[in-house]
Design a protein around this motif. Structure first.
Motif, PDB file in Angstrom:
ATOM      1  N   LEU A  38      37.965  76.421  64.631  1.00  0.00           N
ATOM      2  CA  LEU A  38      37.980  75.010  64.256  1.00  0.00           C
ATOM      3  C   LEU A  38      37.280  74.776  62.923  1.00  0.00           C
ATOM      4  O   LEU A  38      37.707  73.944  62.127  1.00  0.00           O
ATOM      5  CB  LEU A  38      37.316  74.167  65.344  1.00  0.00           C
ATOM      6  CG  LEU A  38      38.116  73.982  66.625  1.00  0.00           C
ATOM      7  CD1 LEU A  38      37.268  73.277  67.668  1.00  0.00           C
ATOM      8  CD2 LEU A  38      39.388  73.219  66.370  1.00  0.00           C
ATOM      9  N   ASP A  39      36.200  75.506  62.687  1.00  0.00           N
ATOM     10  CA  ASP A  39      35.492  75.359  61.418  1.00  0.00           C
ATOM     11  C   ASP A  39      36.309  75.905  60.260  1.00  0.00           C
ATOM     12  O   ASP A  39      36.284  75.361  59.154  1.00  0.00           O
ATOM     13  CB  ASP A  39      34.134  76.066  61.473  1.00  0.00           C
ATOM     14  CG  ASP A  39      33.161  75.382  62.418  1.00  0.00           C
ATOM     15  OD1 ASP A  39      33.389  74.196  62.743  1.00  0.00           O
ATOM     16  OD2 ASP A  39      32.181  76.032  62.830  1.00  0.00           O
ATOM     17  N   ALA A  40      37.051  76.979  60.485  1.00  0.00           N
ATOM     18  CA  ALA A  40      37.826  77.611  59.422  1.00  0.00           C
ATOM     19  C   ALA A  40      39.087  76.820  59.095  1.00  0.00           C
ATOM     20  O   ALA A  40      39.482  76.720  57.932  1.00  0.00           O
ATOM     21  CB  ALA A  40      38.202  79.030  59.820  1.00  0.00           C
ATOM     22  N   ASN A  41      39.735  76.251  60.103  1.00  0.00           N
ATOM     23  CA  ASN A  41      40.981  75.516  59.908  1.00  0.00           C
ATOM     24  C   ASN A  41      40.776  74.061  60.277  1.00  0.00           C
ATOM     25  O   ASN A  41      40.751  73.724  61.450  1.00  0.00           O
ATOM     26  CB  ASN A  41      42.086  76.101  60.791  1.00  0.00           C
ATOM     27  CG  ASN A  41      42.391  77.536  60.442  1.00  0.00           C
ATOM     28  OD1 ASN A  41      42.298  77.925  59.298  1.00  0.00           O
ATOM     29  ND2 ASN A  41      42.735  78.320  61.446  1.00  0.00           N
ATOM     30  N   PRO A  42      40.648  73.189  59.284  1.00  0.00           N
ATOM     31  CA  PRO A  42      40.505  71.768  59.626  1.00  0.00           C
ATOM     32  C   PRO A  42      41.781  71.257  60.288  1.00  0.00           C
ATOM     33  O   PRO A  42      42.843  71.858  60.164  1.00  0.00           O
ATOM     34  CB  PRO A  42      40.276  71.092  58.275  1.00  0.00           C
ATOM     35  CG  PRO A  42      40.716  72.068  57.257  1.00  0.00           C
ATOM     36  CD  PRO A  42      40.644  73.424  57.862  1.00  0.00           C
ATOM     37  N   ARG A  43      41.654  70.192  60.998  1.00  0.00           N
ATOM     38  CA  ARG A  43      42.796  69.637  61.715  1.00  0.00           C
ATOM     39  C   ARG A  43      43.942  69.355  60.761  1.00  0.00           C
ATOM     40  O   ARG A  43      43.753  68.830  59.673  1.00  0.00           O
ATOM     41  CB  ARG A  43      42.417  68.342  62.415  1.00  0.00           C
ATOM     42  CG  ARG A  43      41.474  68.521  63.551  1.00  0.00           C
ATOM     43  CD  ARG A  43      41.277  67.185  64.201  1.00  0.00           C
ATOM     44  NE  ARG A  43      40.336  67.281  65.292  1.00  0.00           N
ATOM     45  CZ  ARG A  43      40.013  66.274  66.034  1.00  0.00           C
ATOM     46  NH1 ARG A  43      40.529  65.092  65.814  1.00  0.00           N
ATOM     47  NH2 ARG A  43      39.147  66.429  67.018  1.00  0.00           N
ATOM     48  N   GLU A  44      45.140  69.677  61.215  1.00  0.00           N
ATOM     49  CA  GLU A  44      46.314  69.448  60.382  1.00  0.00           C
ATOM     50  C   GLU A  44      46.591  67.964  60.201  1.00  0.00           C
ATOM     51  O   GLU A  44      47.071  67.534  59.176  1.00  0.00           O
ATOM     52  CB  GLU A  44      47.533  70.126  61.010  1.00  0.00           C
ATOM     53  CG  GLU A  44      47.456  71.633  60.991  1.00  0.00           C
ATOM     54  CD  GLU A  44      48.669  72.251  61.657  1.00  0.00           C
ATOM     55  OE1 GLU A  44      49.660  71.544  61.855  1.00  0.00           O
ATOM     56  OE2 GLU A  44      48.602  73.440  61.969  1.00  0.00           O
ATOM     57  N   ILE A  45      46.277  67.186  61.201  1.00  0.00           N
ATOM     58  CA  ILE A  45      46.591  65.761  61.140  1.00  0.00           C
ATOM     59  C   ILE A  45      45.728  65.054  60.083  1.00  0.00           C
ATOM     60  O   ILE A  45      46.109  64.030  59.554  1.00  0.00           O
ATOM     61  CB  ILE A  45      46.435  65.110  62.525  1.00  0.00           C
ATOM     62  CG1 ILE A  45      47.194  63.798  62.569  1.00  0.00           C
ATOM     63  CG2 ILE A  45      44.988  64.906  62.883  1.00  0.00           C
ATOM     64  CD1 ILE A  45      47.377  63.272  63.959  1.00  0.00           C
ATOM     65  N   GLU A  46      44.579  65.608  59.771  1.00  0.00           N
ATOM     66  CA  GLU A  46      43.707  65.003  58.776  1.00  0.00           C
ATOM     67  C   GLU A  46      43.906  65.589  57.386  1.00  0.00           C
ATOM     68  O   GLU A  46      43.311  65.139  56.432  1.00  0.00           O
ATOM     69  CB  GLU A  46      42.247  65.183  59.193  1.00  0.00           C
ATOM     70  CG  GLU A  46      41.895  64.447  60.473  1.00  0.00           C
ATOM     71  CD  GLU A  46      40.483  64.720  60.925  1.00  0.00           C
ATOM     72  OE1 GLU A  46      39.797  65.526  60.268  1.00  0.00           O
ATOM     73  OE2 GLU A  46      40.065  64.144  61.925  1.00  0.00           O
ATOM     74  N   ALA A  47      44.737  66.603  57.268  1.00  0.00           N
ATOM     75  CA  ALA A  47      44.911  67.281  55.985  1.00  0.00           C
ATOM     76  C   ALA A  47      45.913  66.526  55.127  1.00  0.00           C
ATOM     77  O   ALA A  47      47.109  66.699  55.237  1.00  0.00           O
ATOM     78  CB  ALA A  47      45.364  68.711  56.213  1.00  0.00           C
ATOM     79  N   GLY A  48      45.424  65.665  54.275  1.00  0.00           N
ATOM     80  CA  GLY A  48      46.265  65.011  53.291  1.00  0.00           C
ATOM     81  C   GLY A  48      46.997  63.771  53.755  1.00  0.00           C
ATOM     82  O   GLY A  48      47.842  63.273  53.030  1.00  0.00           O
ATOM     83  N   VAL A  49      46.757  63.263  54.914  1.00  0.00           N
ATOM     84  CA  VAL A  49      47.420  62.038  55.351  1.00  0.00           C
ATOM     85  C   VAL A  49      46.377  60.963  55.590  1.00  0.00           C
ATOM     86  O   VAL A  49      45.244  61.238  55.942  1.00  0.00           O
ATOM     87  CB  VAL A  49      48.263  62.249  56.632  1.00  0.00           C
ATOM     88  CG1 VAL A  49      49.389  63.198  56.377  1.00  0.00           C
ATOM     89  CG2 VAL A  49      47.415  62.720  57.772  1.00  0.00           C
ATOM     90  N   GLY A  50      46.794  59.741  55.418  1.00  0.00           N
ATOM     91  CA  GLY A  50      45.889  58.631  55.633  1.00  0.00           C
ATOM     92  C   GLY A  50      45.712  58.326  57.102  1.00  0.00           C
ATOM     93  O   GLY A  50      46.380  58.893  57.971  1.00  0.00           O
ATOM     94  N   ASN A  51      44.828  57.400  57.379  1.00  0.00           N
ATOM     95  CA  ASN A  51      44.518  57.027  58.750  1.00  0.00           C
ATOM     96  C   ASN A  51      45.725  56.412  59.450  1.00  0.00           C
ATOM     97  O   ASN A  51      45.998  56.704  60.606  1.00  0.00           O
ATOM     98  CB  ASN A  51      43.335  56.058  58.759  1.00  0.00           C
ATOM     99  CG  ASN A  51      42.628  56.034  60.081  1.00  0.00           C
ATOM    100  OD1 ASN A  51      42.858  56.881  60.928  1.00  0.00           O
ATOM    101  ND2 ASN A  51      41.764  55.055  60.251  1.00  0.00           N
TER     102      ASN A  51
END
Length: 77
Positions: A38-51
């Motif tokens: 989890l520390d190495a791979n941030p969540r995909e849903i938060e990677a580059g998309v807005g809320n």
């Protein structure tokens, strides 16, 4: 001196403790591995998309789950 039943019970208790300790260490290792992932791979849903985009994506996933559950239970949509 010692009854065979007492020796068997004591050996069983020691064996159970060893197995429980080994399982506890394995569980802690697995949790540490997942934490590193989890520390190495941030969540995909938060990677580059807005809320708001994340909320739309979650709503879409929930709708897909509902459809799959309906298919699994035999309900025709």
């Amino acid at each position: 001196m010692f009854e065979p039943t007492l020796i068997i019970a004591a050996a069983s208790l020691v064996g159970l403790c060893v197995v429980a300790f080994a399982l506890l260490k394995a569980w802690q290792g697995w949790l540490a591995l997942k934490q590193r992932e989890l520390d190495a791979n941030p969540r995909e849903i938060e990677a580059g998309v807005g809320n708001s985009a994340a909320r739309i994506e979650i709503a879409d996933l929930k709708e897909r789950i509902k459809k799959l559950e309906a298919i699994a239970s035999g309900v025709d949509l």
